[in-house]
Design a protein around this motif. Structure first.
Motif, PDB file in Angstrom:
ATOM      1  N   LEU A 107      41.228 -16.227   2.411  1.00 32.72           N
ATOM      2  CA  LEU A 107      42.262 -15.238   2.059  1.00 32.72           C
ATOM      3  C   LEU A 107      43.466 -15.498   2.953  1.00 32.72           C
ATOM      4  CD1 LEU A 107      41.755 -11.403   1.649  1.00 32.72           C
ATOM      5  CD2 LEU A 107      43.566 -12.297   3.099  1.00 32.72           C
ATOM      6  N   TRP A 108      44.651 -15.503   2.372  1.00 35.78           N
ATOM      7  CA  TRP A 108      45.852 -15.731   3.176  1.00 35.78           C
ATOM      8  C   TRP A 108      47.028 -14.997   2.532  1.00 35.78           C
ATOM      9  CZ3 TRP A 108      43.417 -18.927  -0.130  1.00 35.78           C
ATOM     10  CH2 TRP A 108      44.154 -19.467  -1.172  1.00 35.78           C
ATOM     11  N   THR A 109      48.101 -14.881   3.306  1.00 42.17           N
ATOM     12  CA  THR A 109      49.299 -14.228   2.766  1.00 42.17           C
ATOM     13  C   THR A 109      50.442 -15.233   2.773  1.00 42.17           C
ATOM     14  OG1 THR A 109      50.005 -13.434   4.934  1.00 42.17           O
ATOM     15  CG2 THR A 109      48.606 -11.959   3.643  1.00 42.17           C
TER      16      THR A 109
ATOM     17  N   ALA B 236      39.342  -8.630   3.485  1.00 42.33           N
ATOM     18  CA  ALA B 236      39.809  -8.333   2.117  1.00 42.33           C
ATOM     19  C   ALA B 236      39.987  -6.833   1.934  1.00 42.33           C
ATOM     20  CB  ALA B 236      38.806  -8.882   1.099  1.00 42.33           C
ATOM     21  N   ALA B 237      39.065  -6.059   2.503  1.00 47.35           N
ATOM     22  CA  ALA B 237      39.155  -4.595   2.373  1.00 47.35           C
ATOM     23  C   ALA B 237      40.401  -4.059   3.070  1.00 47.35           C
ATOM     24  CB  ALA B 237      37.897  -3.941   2.940  1.00 47.35           C
ATOM     25  N   ALA B 238      40.749  -4.646   4.213  1.00 45.15           N
ATOM     26  CA  ALA B 238      41.957  -4.194   4.927  1.00 45.15           C
ATOM     27  C   ALA B 238      43.180  -4.370   4.020  1.00 45.15           C
ATOM     28  CB  ALA B 238      42.118  -4.965   6.231  1.00 45.15           C
ATOM     29  N   PHE B 239      43.270  -5.518   3.353  1.00 43.70           N
ATOM     30  CA  PHE B 239      44.389  -5.736   2.424  1.00 43.70           C
ATOM     31  C   PHE B 239      44.242  -4.853   1.182  1.00 43.70           C
ATOM     32  CE2 PHE B 239      44.848  -9.587   4.987  1.00 43.70           C
ATOM     33  CZ  PHE B 239      46.231  -9.579   5.201  1.00 43.70           C
TER      34      PHE B 239
ATOM     35  N   HIS C  79      38.987   1.542   9.839  1.00 47.47           N
ATOM     36  CA  HIS C  79      40.028   1.061  10.750  1.00 47.47           C
ATOM     37  C   HIS C  79      41.416   1.317  10.164  1.00 47.47           C
ATOM     38  CE1 HIS C  79      42.018  -1.456  13.728  1.00 47.47           C
ATOM     39  NE2 HIS C  79      42.740  -1.913  12.720  1.00 47.47           N
ATOM     40  N   MET C  80      41.599   1.024   8.895  1.00 48.17           N
ATOM     41  CA  MET C  80      42.923   1.194   8.277  1.00 48.17           C
ATOM     42  C   MET C  80      43.278   2.682   8.183  1.00 48.17           C
ATOM     43  SD  MET C  80      44.151  -1.800   7.916  1.00 48.17           S
ATOM     44  CE  MET C  80      45.534  -1.780   6.796  1.00 48.17           C
ATOM     45  N   GLN C  81      42.279   3.512   7.898  1.00 50.25           N
ATOM     46  CA  GLN C  81      42.536   4.963   7.833  1.00 50.25           C
ATOM     47  C   GLN C  81      42.936   5.487   9.216  1.00 50.25           C
ATOM     48  OE1 GLN C  81      38.741   6.044   6.117  1.00 50.25           O
ATOM     49  NE2 GLN C  81      39.569   6.144   4.041  1.00 50.25           N
TER      50      GLN C  81
ATOM     51  N   PHE D 282      50.664  -3.301   6.017  1.00 55.55           N
ATOM     52  CA  PHE D 282      50.530  -4.727   5.726  1.00 55.55           C
ATOM     53  C   PHE D 282      50.409  -5.528   7.028  1.00 55.55           C
ATOM     54  CE2 PHE D 282      52.335  -8.910   4.360  1.00 55.55           C
ATOM     55  CZ  PHE D 282      51.349  -9.216   3.436  1.00 55.55           C
ATOM     56  N   THR D 283      51.232  -5.165   8.002  1.00 52.31           N
ATOM     57  CA  THR D 283      51.191  -5.857   9.299  1.00 52.31           C
ATOM     58  C   THR D 283      49.823  -5.661   9.953  1.00 52.31           C
ATOM     59  OG1 THR D 283      53.541  -5.417   9.520  1.00 52.31           O
ATOM     60  CG2 THR D 283      52.396  -6.063  11.526  1.00 52.31           C
ATOM     61  N   GLU D 284      49.250  -4.471   9.823  1.00 54.81           N
ATOM     62  CA  GLU D 284      47.948  -4.228  10.436  1.00 54.81           C
ATOM     63  C   GLU D 284      46.848  -5.009   9.707  1.00 54.81           C
ATOM     64  OE1 GLU D 284      47.293  -3.161  13.246  1.00 54.81           O
ATOM     65  OE2 GLU D 284      45.116  -3.048  13.107  1.00 54.81           O
ATOM     66  N   ALA D 285      46.931  -5.093   8.385  1.00 56.45           N
ATOM     67  CA  ALA D 285      45.925  -5.887   7.655  1.00 56.45           C
ATOM     68  C   ALA D 285      45.997  -7.349   8.114  1.00 56.45           C
ATOM     69  CB  ALA D 285      46.152  -5.771   6.150  1.00 56.45           C
ATOM     70  N   LYS D 286      47.214  -7.838   8.331  1.00 54.78           N
ATOM     71  CA  LYS D 286      47.346  -9.222   8.825  1.00 54.78           C
ATOM     72  C   LYS D 286      46.768  -9.349  10.244  1.00 54.78           C
ATOM     73  CE  LYS D 286      51.756 -10.169   7.890  1.00 54.78           C
ATOM     74  NZ  LYS D 286      52.998 -10.926   7.722  1.00 54.78           N
ATOM     75  N   ALA D 287      46.945  -8.295  11.035  1.00 50.64           N
ATOM     76  CA  ALA D 287      46.399  -8.322  12.398  1.00 50.64           C
ATOM     77  C   ALA D 287      44.861  -8.333  12.359  1.00 50.64           C
ATOM     78  CB  ALA D 287      46.905  -7.119  13.189  1.00 50.64           C
ATOM     79  N   VAL D 288      44.279  -7.587  11.413  1.00 52.52           N
ATOM     80  CA  VAL D 288      42.806  -7.593  11.257  1.00 52.52           C
ATOM     81  C   VAL D 288      42.343  -9.024  10.970  1.00 52.52           C
ATOM     82  CG1 VAL D 288      40.941  -6.864   9.693  1.00 52.52           C
ATOM     83  CG2 VAL D 288      42.568  -5.170  10.557  1.00 52.52           C
TER      84      VAL D 288
END
Ligand code: MRU
Length: 347
Positions: A6-8, A54-57, A101-103, A123-129
């Protein structure tokens, strides 16, 4: 090049559809939480840490495609998004960790921030995860390499490699670290029926990395051990209970019994996001049961009577007494795991 499931790119989220590997490298953009849920459920994205990433995103996408306007309505949206994503698969605790974590992260955002600022932060936090998971895997690689460096043969099961994580892997991370050090043990990769994550994914990514990898059918593992071909077994985990009991791909428990009989160490490699301290022992770990057709067919071709009853648990639980050590990003935990895991988590 680092293999990533998975990547952005330019604020878009992409995955490789792992159900198509190794035949086809098929990249798909994921634009909605429903698509992410489907990707996790159908194993396009699989492996506990990768499911968490994947769940974070997915949480971000759930927010992005909703009509929330401020911090309070975002909280409601993320509650719904989390409840929905949690139904994708039951065993890998990383899924639930990432949702929580995201919540929690969103709860800490400024209440007066506008929608755009909140979305950017998510979005920045999902990338940090994702990035933290990659760093975690590299640390697991460093800690595990010391345990494996004297082995001429190593057995692994399922895929706990780059494709199952942000990159690099958990069980395969020490093997990649050894390769970087010029050490090239022979890796026996169990095929891993019914969905063949070992022969389709582990064999694929290790071969691509220049490792010395051999694929065997699952029922050959005992003979390989009896012949003295392997000095260690290393696997990943989907959920580790507080006492070290470990859920991983179906067949891991049998390997643990075989390894004990042959006097071979069984190592579990996993990040702390896979340890469920709320689960006292393995009896509390929910085990996913999957569709009968995965067993009635082999690579889509009928291989059993079409109406034969099937039992298809996707995971089993290896009791802690069969486990030699658990390799984490903070170091190596040895029995008794209830104490060593709790200690290492604080490290
Ligand atoms: O059903 P899967 O392919 O998601 O199962 C994966 C495994 O069992 C892995 O060994 C585990 O998730 C660890 S991945 C680093």
């Amino acid at each position: 090049m680092l293999l990533m499931p998975l990547w952005t790119k330019e604020n878009k989220i992409f995955i490789v559809d792992q159900t198509q590997l190794p035949k086809t490298w098929s990249e798909t953009e994921i634009t909605t939480i429903e698509e992410m849920h489907y990707a996790i459920k159908t194993l396009m994205v699989r492996g506990a840490p990768a499911i968490g990433n994947a769940a974070a995103f997915g949480m971000y996408l759930g927010a992005k495609n909703s009509g929330f306007t401020d911090g309070d309505s975002l909280k409601d949206v993320l509650k719904q998004a989390g409840d929905y994503l949690a139904t994708a698969r039951p065993t890998a605790v990383n899924l639930f960790w990432a949702i929580g974590h995201m919540q929690h992260f969103a709860d800490g955002l400024p209440k007066d921030a506008d929608r755009d600022a909140l979305l950017t932060a998510l979005f920045t936090e999902a990338k940090a995860v994702l990035n933290r998971d990659i760093a975690t895997c590299k640390a697991i690689g460093r800690h595990g390499a010391g345990l494996l460096k004297h082995c001429s043969g190593i057995l692994t099961h399922c895929n706990a490699g780059a494709l199952a994580t942000g990159a690099y892997g958990t069980a395969l991370a020490p093997i990649y670290t050894l390769l970087e050090q010029g050490i090239r043990p022979k890796v026996y990769s169990d095929e891993t029926r019914p969905l063949l994550q070992g022969s389709r994914l582990t064999a694929y990514e290790l071969q691509r990395s220049g490792a010395d990898v051999v694929t065997i059918c699952d029922n050959m593992a005992g003979y390989v051990m009896a012949q003295g071909k392997v000095q260690a077994v290393i696997v990943g985990a989907d959920r580790i209970a507080a006492n070290g009991d470990t859920a991983n791909k179906i067949g891991t428990y049998s390997l643990g019994v075989l390894a004990k009989y042959h006097g071979i160490p069984l190592y579990i490699a996993a990040p702390f996001t896979t340890v469920d301290f709320d689960c006292i022992d393995g009896r509390g770990i929910p085990i996913e049961e999957r569709k009968a057709d995965e067993v009635r067919t082999f690579c889509g071709v009928q291989s059993a009577p079409i109406d034969i009853p099937v039992y298809n648990p996707a995971f089993d639980v290896t009791p802690n007494e069969l486990i030699t050590a658990i390799i984490t990003e903070n170091g190596v935990a040895y029995p008794p795991f209830a104490e060593s895991l709790a200690q290492l988590k604080k490290a």
